[in-house]
Design a protein around this motif. Structure first.
Motif, PDB file in Angstrom:
ATOM      1  N   LEU A 138       0.841  -1.201   0.000  1.00  0.00           N
ATOM      2  CA  LEU A 138       0.000   0.000   0.000  1.00  0.00           C
ATOM      3  C   LEU A 138       0.878   1.254   0.000  1.00  0.00           C
ATOM      4  CD1 LEU A 138      -2.831  -0.918   2.558  1.00  0.00           C
ATOM      5  CD2 LEU A 138      -3.012  -0.806   0.076  1.00  0.00           C
ATOM      6  N   GLN A 139       1.939   1.205   0.800  1.00  0.00           N
ATOM      7  CA  GLN A 139       2.855   2.345   0.882  1.00  0.00           C
ATOM      8  C   GLN A 139       3.441   2.652  -0.498  1.00  0.00           C
ATOM      9  OE1 GLN A 139       6.465   1.655   3.160  1.00  0.00           O
ATOM     10  NE2 GLN A 139       6.096   3.496   4.384  1.00  0.00           N
ATOM     11  N   LYS A 140       3.816   1.577  -1.176  1.00  0.00           N
ATOM     12  CA  LYS A 140       4.384   1.745  -2.518  1.00  0.00           C
ATOM     13  C   LYS A 140       3.372   2.365  -3.480  1.00  0.00           C
ATOM     14  CE  LYS A 140       7.619  -1.776  -3.554  1.00  0.00           C
ATOM     15  NZ  LYS A 140       7.555  -3.169  -3.975  1.00  0.00           N
ATOM     16  N   ALA A 141       2.092   2.043  -3.240  1.00  0.00           N
ATOM     17  CA  ALA A 141       1.046   2.546  -4.133  1.00  0.00           C
ATOM     18  C   ALA A 141       0.609   3.963  -3.743  1.00  0.00           C
ATOM     19  CB  ALA A 141      -0.145   1.590  -4.098  1.00  0.00           C
ATOM     20  N   GLY A 142       1.306   4.582  -2.791  1.00  0.00           N
ATOM     21  CA  GLY A 142       1.001   5.977  -2.462  1.00  0.00           C
ATOM     22  C   GLY A 142       0.193   6.177  -1.193  1.00  0.00           C
ATOM     23  N   TYR A 143      -0.066   5.100  -0.485  1.00  0.00           N
ATOM     24  CA  TYR A 143      -0.789   5.246   0.788  1.00  0.00           C
ATOM     25  C   TYR A 143       0.153   5.755   1.871  1.00  0.00           C
ATOM     26  CZ  TYR A 143      -5.258   2.943  -0.219  1.00  0.00           C
ATOM     27  OH  TYR A 143      -6.507   2.634  -0.679  1.00  0.00           O
ATOM     28  N   GLN A 144      -0.408   6.576   2.799  1.00  0.00           N
ATOM     29  CA  GLN A 144       0.334   6.878   4.029  1.00  0.00           C
ATOM     30  C   GLN A 144      -0.040   5.793   5.014  1.00  0.00           C
ATOM     31  OE1 GLN A 144      -0.405  11.195   5.171  1.00  0.00           O
ATOM     32  NE2 GLN A 144      -1.877  10.675   3.594  1.00  0.00           N
ATOM     33  N   THR A 145       0.957   5.217   5.639  1.00  0.00           N
ATOM     34  CA  THR A 145       0.671   4.061   6.482  1.00  0.00           C
ATOM     35  C   THR A 145       1.105   4.306   7.928  1.00  0.00           C
ATOM     36  OG1 THR A 145       2.801   3.134   5.841  1.00  0.00           O
ATOM     37  CG2 THR A 145       0.901   2.427   4.555  1.00  0.00           C
ATOM     38  N   ALA A 146       0.333   3.777   8.845  1.00  0.00           N
ATOM     39  CA  ALA A 146       0.670   3.925  10.268  1.00  0.00           C
ATOM     40  C   ALA A 146       0.318   2.649  11.015  1.00  0.00           C
ATOM     41  CB  ALA A 146      -0.099   5.092  10.877  1.00  0.00           C
ATOM     42  N   MET A 147       1.112   2.349  12.007  1.00  0.00           N
ATOM     43  CA  MET A 147       0.871   1.176  12.858  1.00  0.00           C
ATOM     44  C   MET A 147       0.899   1.662  14.313  1.00  0.00           C
ATOM     45  SD  MET A 147       0.745  -2.035  13.799  1.00  0.00           S
ATOM     46  CE  MET A 147       0.530  -2.057  15.571  1.00  0.00           C
ATOM     47  N   ILE A 148      -0.246   1.536  14.999  1.00  0.00           N
ATOM     48  CA  ILE A 148      -0.334   2.060  16.361  1.00  0.00           C
ATOM     49  C   ILE A 148      -0.901   0.990  17.292  1.00  0.00           C
ATOM     50  CG2 ILE A 148      -1.414   3.859  17.808  1.00  0.00           C
ATOM     51  CD1 ILE A 148      -1.527   5.539  15.129  1.00  0.00           C
ATOM     52  N   GLY A 149      -0.178   0.688  18.369  1.00  0.00           N
ATOM     53  CA  GLY A 149      -0.706  -0.237  19.381  1.00  0.00           C
ATOM     54  C   GLY A 149       0.065  -1.529  19.478  1.00  0.00           C
ATOM     55  N   LYS A 150      -0.673  -2.649  19.676  1.00  0.00           N
ATOM     56  CA  LYS A 150       0.012  -3.918  19.900  1.00  0.00           C
ATOM     57  C   LYS A 150       0.551  -4.499  18.586  1.00  0.00           C
ATOM     58  CE  LYS A 150       0.026  -8.430  22.012  1.00  0.00           C
ATOM     59  NZ  LYS A 150      -0.607  -9.481  22.782  1.00  0.00           N
ATOM     60  N   TRP A 151       1.796  -4.850  18.602  1.00  0.00           N
ATOM     61  CA  TRP A 151       2.482  -5.349  17.404  1.00  0.00           C
ATOM     62  C   TRP A 151       2.923  -6.785  17.642  1.00  0.00           C
ATOM     63  CZ3 TRP A 151       3.413  -4.768  12.441  1.00  0.00           C
ATOM     64  CH2 TRP A 151       4.602  -5.196  11.870  1.00  0.00           C
ATOM     65  N   HIS A 152       3.761  -6.988  18.682  1.00  0.00           N
ATOM     66  CA  HIS A 152       4.095  -8.325  19.187  1.00  0.00           C
ATOM     67  C   HIS A 152       4.731  -9.256  18.165  1.00  0.00           C
ATOM     68  CE1 HIS A 152       2.764 -11.987  21.803  1.00  0.00           C
ATOM     69  NE2 HIS A 152       3.927 -11.503  22.190  1.00  0.00           N
ATOM     70  N   LEU A 153       5.612  -8.715  17.319  1.00  0.00           N
ATOM     71  CA  LEU A 153       6.226  -9.577  16.311  1.00  0.00           C
ATOM     72  C   LEU A 153       7.746  -9.640  16.441  1.00  0.00           C
ATOM     73  CD1 LEU A 153       3.933  -8.772  13.284  1.00  0.00           C
ATOM     74  CD2 LEU A 153       4.315 -11.031  14.258  1.00  0.00           C
ATOM     75  N   GLY A 154       8.275  -9.138  17.543  1.00  0.00           N
ATOM     76  CA  GLY A 154       9.704  -9.289  17.802  1.00  0.00           C
ATOM     77  C   GLY A 154      10.581  -8.263  17.106  1.00  0.00           C
ATOM     78  N   SER A 155      10.423  -8.110  15.803  1.00  0.00           N
ATOM     79  CA  SER A 155      11.226  -7.130  15.063  1.00  0.00           C
ATOM     80  C   SER A 155      10.473  -5.794  14.988  1.00  0.00           C
ATOM     81  CB  SER A 155      11.485  -7.660  13.655  1.00  0.00           C
ATOM     82  OG  SER A 155      10.257  -7.998  13.043  1.00  0.00           O
ATOM     83  N   SER A 156      11.181  -4.745  14.546  1.00  0.00           N
ATOM     84  CA  SER A 156      10.510  -3.440  14.402  1.00  0.00           C
ATOM     85  C   SER A 156       9.596  -3.454  13.186  1.00  0.00           C
ATOM     86  CB  SER A 156      11.552  -2.338  14.207  1.00  0.00           C
ATOM     87  OG  SER A 156      12.306  -2.195  15.372  1.00  0.00           O
ATOM     88  N   PRO A 157       8.487  -2.717  13.269  1.00  0.00           N
ATOM     89  CA  PRO A 157       7.574  -2.673  12.118  1.00  0.00           C
ATOM     90  C   PRO A 157       8.257  -2.117  10.864  1.00  0.00           C
ATOM     91  CG  PRO A 157       6.547  -1.716  14.068  1.00  0.00           C
ATOM     92  CD  PRO A 157       7.984  -1.948  14.415  1.00  0.00           C
ATOM     93  N   THR A 158       7.923  -2.669   9.720  1.00  0.00           N
ATOM     94  CA  THR A 158       8.415  -2.132   8.443  1.00  0.00           C
ATOM     95  C   THR A 158       7.193  -1.874   7.557  1.00  0.00           C
ATOM     96  OG1 THR A 158       8.675  -4.400   7.630  1.00  0.00           O
ATOM     97  CG2 THR A 158      10.667  -3.324   8.458  1.00  0.00           C
ATOM     98  N   GLY A 159       7.332  -0.944   6.652  1.00  0.00           N
ATOM     99  CA  GLY A 159       6.213  -0.640   5.737  1.00  0.00           C
ATOM    100  C   GLY A 159       5.285   0.432   6.280  1.00  0.00           C
ATOM    101  N   PHE A 160       5.708   1.099   7.363  1.00  0.00           N
ATOM    102  CA  PHE A 160       4.850   2.136   7.959  1.00  0.00           C
ATOM    103  C   PHE A 160       5.588   3.477   8.003  1.00  0.00           C
ATOM    104  CE2 PHE A 160       3.461  -1.922   9.754  1.00  0.00           C
ATOM    105  CZ  PHE A 160       2.106  -1.888   9.441  1.00  0.00           C
ATOM    106  N   ASP A 161       4.887   4.546   7.578  1.00  0.00           N
ATOM    107  CA  ASP A 161       5.484   5.888   7.659  1.00  0.00           C
ATOM    108  C   ASP A 161       5.596   6.325   9.119  1.00  0.00           C
ATOM    109  OD1 ASP A 161       5.408   5.993   4.899  1.00  0.00           O
ATOM    110  OD2 ASP A 161       3.342   6.732   4.907  1.00  0.00           O
ATOM    111  N   TYR A 162       4.664   5.827   9.925  1.00  0.00           N
ATOM    112  CA  TYR A 162       4.700   6.162  11.348  1.00  0.00           C
ATOM    113  C   TYR A 162       4.359   4.902  12.125  1.00  0.00           C
ATOM    114  CZ  TYR A 162       3.016   7.837  15.878  1.00  0.00           C
ATOM    115  OH  TYR A 162       2.823   8.008  17.223  1.00  0.00           O
ATOM    116  N   TRP A 163       5.089   4.658  13.182  1.00  0.00           N
ATOM    117  CA  TRP A 163       4.707   3.542  14.057  1.00  0.00           C
ATOM    118  C   TRP A 163       4.994   3.855  15.508  1.00  0.00           C
ATOM    119  CZ3 TRP A 163       8.984   0.953  16.309  1.00  0.00           C
ATOM    120  CH2 TRP A 163      10.211   1.097  15.653  1.00  0.00           C
ATOM    121  N   SER A 164       4.084   3.425  16.359  1.00  0.00           N
ATOM    122  CA  SER A 164       4.236   3.591  17.802  1.00  0.00           C
ATOM    123  C   SER A 164       3.608   2.346  18.410  1.00  0.00           C
ATOM    124  CB  SER A 164       3.513   4.857  18.257  1.00  0.00           C
ATOM    125  OG  SER A 164       3.806   5.109  19.610  1.00  0.00           O
ATOM    126  N   VAL A 165       4.453   1.436  18.866  1.00  0.00           N
ATOM    127  CA  VAL A 165       3.946   0.119  19.257  1.00  0.00           C
ATOM    128  C   VAL A 165       4.311  -0.234  20.690  1.00  0.00           C
ATOM    129  CG1 VAL A 165       4.024  -0.717  16.873  1.00  0.00           C
ATOM    130  CG2 VAL A 165       5.976  -1.164  18.373  1.00  0.00           C
TER     131      VAL A 165
END
Ligand code: SGN
Ligand code: CA
Length: 544
Positions: free
Chosen positions: A116-143
């Motif tokens: 989606l980011q590649k297609a021009g979307y602004q992306t954000a990830m907020i809240g519980k992530w729980h995947l061990g590594s840092s989020p990728t593919g997000f313009d903004y993240w706070s987890v």
């Protein structure tokens, strides 16, 4: 006076024009915005739009009433990190690498937010992530780090760790609203907004502490299940309300003086770190108190007072009343329900707040709103809490989708869906080509038929659970659910098959795998399951 009136009229007209002009300018592409809402361990038995009589969830009901409710959406691996990895990649666990909660997500792989980011979307990830590594593919993240905390939670925000004042469900929503207000309104957005609640240990918001203390929740008919007619997996799990929940940690049965004394007598290193130990043995009470103390000590003195006020009554009853074994299970079930449901109140409120915000911004109707949870949960059915095993209450996920331009309001679908389908569906409506290696299907044909099952739709969902030996001791298994039957194979330390006829036995109390009337059916179902494994390229059971 007259002048003032006409000036205010002029101002009102001008601001209306400005507002409409701004909306017209918004999001020039026709691509819809995406709001993906996911909670942790929220199950359909606790949603009034799914017919629950345990609680009312008016804001979630609104999404259902103005969109589509899916009655047969299933998770591929009923545990947190694996479900999240499947949703992001559209691929089963054995291909995305996150087969259990201990695995670290490889963030270099393809995910739908990246596309989606590649297609021009602004992306954000907020809240519980729980995947061990840092989020990728997000313009903004706070987890939240790991499981996160209910009170004064830490967040890893674009790499920096910060602590926020407040209750986690409120804080996550504040962050979501803040991001929405700051984004570039010319581009569509995709926001992944994921809650910790209502995950164990079910700590309600300060304003909801004690709200259900006098309520008596109806018991599920299988609360006293004795697991006859099932295999060793059902008998040997460790997720019974009666035997595997903790007095202090889960039921909040610890007094103010006990907790204060614990704090004084123990120099806990890094006391604000809510690490959970798997504990047993003689000093169980000490360890139980330690777990609760770690999260209790995060509260402000005022919050601690509200906490004690809320729990004093149950502590007294627990100590004064002589319960027999059955009564104790019923009582613990009530305590569990009171806190689980109280956590849902702030969830529903906050989701309402976010919907209202979208409405005020004029973007509610061109936003695809998805509501789901990482998997279902047991609320006392079979005497259990937690999830993991492929029985309906935990296997089934809530799924509500609101997008009035495509989804007819108040519709219900019985089509067999999986969390594997979320990524393809969102990409499809965003106008992004669905990569061939994604294993799910877009739900577009279901929406186009107003929820009716499309002609060439899948006939079965596929499941594979790996986290064993581990928390709650649920054996490894894979299986398949058709409209009527569920076939499960438990493997690794056992080799046991279970078959449930969901039409005759919706509660899954009778394993009919060896019943003569099903003899002809079993080989066909096994073949169908093998075909699914081949289709999804899953031979991981043979390697484990
Ligand atoms: C914690 C809980 C478990 C729960 C797992 C996984 N124990 O370990 O009860 O099954 O999380 O949950 S606790 O004592 O720490 O609360 S998941 O949703 O993240 O998969
Ligand atoms: Ca979960």
């Amino acid at each position: 006076m007259r002048n003032i009136k006409s000036i205010s009229f002029l101002l009102a007209v001008l601001s209306l024009w400005a507002c409409q002009h701004k909306r017209a300018n918004e999001n020039k592409s026709n691509a819809p915005n995406i709001l993906f809402i996911m909670t942790d361990d929220h199950t359909t038995q606790a949603m009034s739009c799914y017919g629950s009589e345990l609680i009312s969830t008016p804001n979630l009901d609104r999404i259902a009433n103005e969109g589509m409710r899916f009655d047969n959406c299933y998770v591929t691996n009923a545990i947190c990190a694996p479900s999240r990895a499947v949703i992001l990649t559209g691929k089963h666990s054995h291909l995305n690498g996150v087969t259990d909660n201990a695995k670290v997500f490889d963030g270099t792989q393809q995910t739908y937010p990246k596309l989606l980011q590649k297609a021009g979307y602004q992306t954000a990830m907020i809240g519980k992530w729980h995947l061990g590594s840092s989020p990728t593919g997000f313009d903004y993240w706070s987890v939240l780090p790991g499981q996160g905390n209910y009170y004064q939670p830490e967040f890893i925000e674009m790499g920096d760790t910060i602590t926020e004042d407040g209750y986690v469900t409120d804080v996550i929503t504040d962050k979501a609203i803040k991001w929405l207000d700051k984004r570039d309104t010319q581009q569509p957005f995709a926001m992944v907004y994921q809650h910790k609640a209502p995950h164990r240990n079910w700590m309600p918001a300060p304003r909801h502490l004690g709200v259900f203390e006098d309520k008596v929740f109806p018991e599920p008919s299988t609360l006293f299940d004795n697991y006859e007619g099932r295999g060793s997996a059902a008998r040997e799990q460790e997720m019974e309300i009666g035997n595997h929940m903790w007095d202090a940690w889960d039921f909040k049965l610890a007094t103010q003086s006990e907790l204060e004394a614990f704090g004084k007598n123990n120099q806990l290193e890094n006391i604000k770190d809510a690490k959970h130990h798997d504990v047993a043995g003689a000093n169980k009470r000490e360890q139980d108190l330690e777990k609760l103390y770690r999260v209790y000590s995060r509260m402000t003195p005022e919050q601690q007072q509200q906490w004690h006020k809320a729990y004093t009554k149950r502590i007294k009853k627990h100590r004064d009343h002589k319960f027999n074994y059955q009564e104790l299970i019923s009582w613990k079930y009530q305590l569990y329900m009171r806190d689980y449901m109280a956590c849902l109140l702030s969830l529903d409120e906050n989701i309402g707040r976010l919907l209202q915000h979208l409405d005020e911004k004029g973007i509610l109707d061109n936003t695809i709103i998805v509501y789901t949870s990482d998997q279902g949960f047991f609320l006392g059915e079979h005497g259990w809490f937690d999830k993991r095993i492929m029985y309906e209450q935990c296997y089934r996920m809530p799924l509500l989708i609101r997008y009035p331009q495509v989804v007819k309001n108040g519709t219900v679908s019985k089509a067999l869906c999986m969390n594997l389908d979320f990524a393809p569906t969102l990409l499809d409506y965003a106008g992004v080509v669905i990569p061939d290696d994604m294993q799910g299907r877009s739900l577009r044909p279901v929406f186009e038929k107003d929820g009716a099952v499309p002609a060439n739709w899948r006939k079965a969902t596929y499941y594979h659970y790996y986290e064993y030996p581990s928390w709650h001791s649920v054996k490894r298994h894979y299986g398949m659910r058709t409209e009527r039957f569920k076939l499960i194979h438990f493997y690794n330390d056992v080799d046991e098959w279970e078959l449930y006829d969901l039409e005759n036995d919706p509660q899954e109390l009778n394993n009919v795998i060896d019943h003569p009337e099903y003899t002809d059916l079993v080989p066909n179902l096994k073949k169908q399951l093998e075909k699914l494994q081949a289709e999804y390229k899953d031979n991981s059971a043979k390697q484990n």
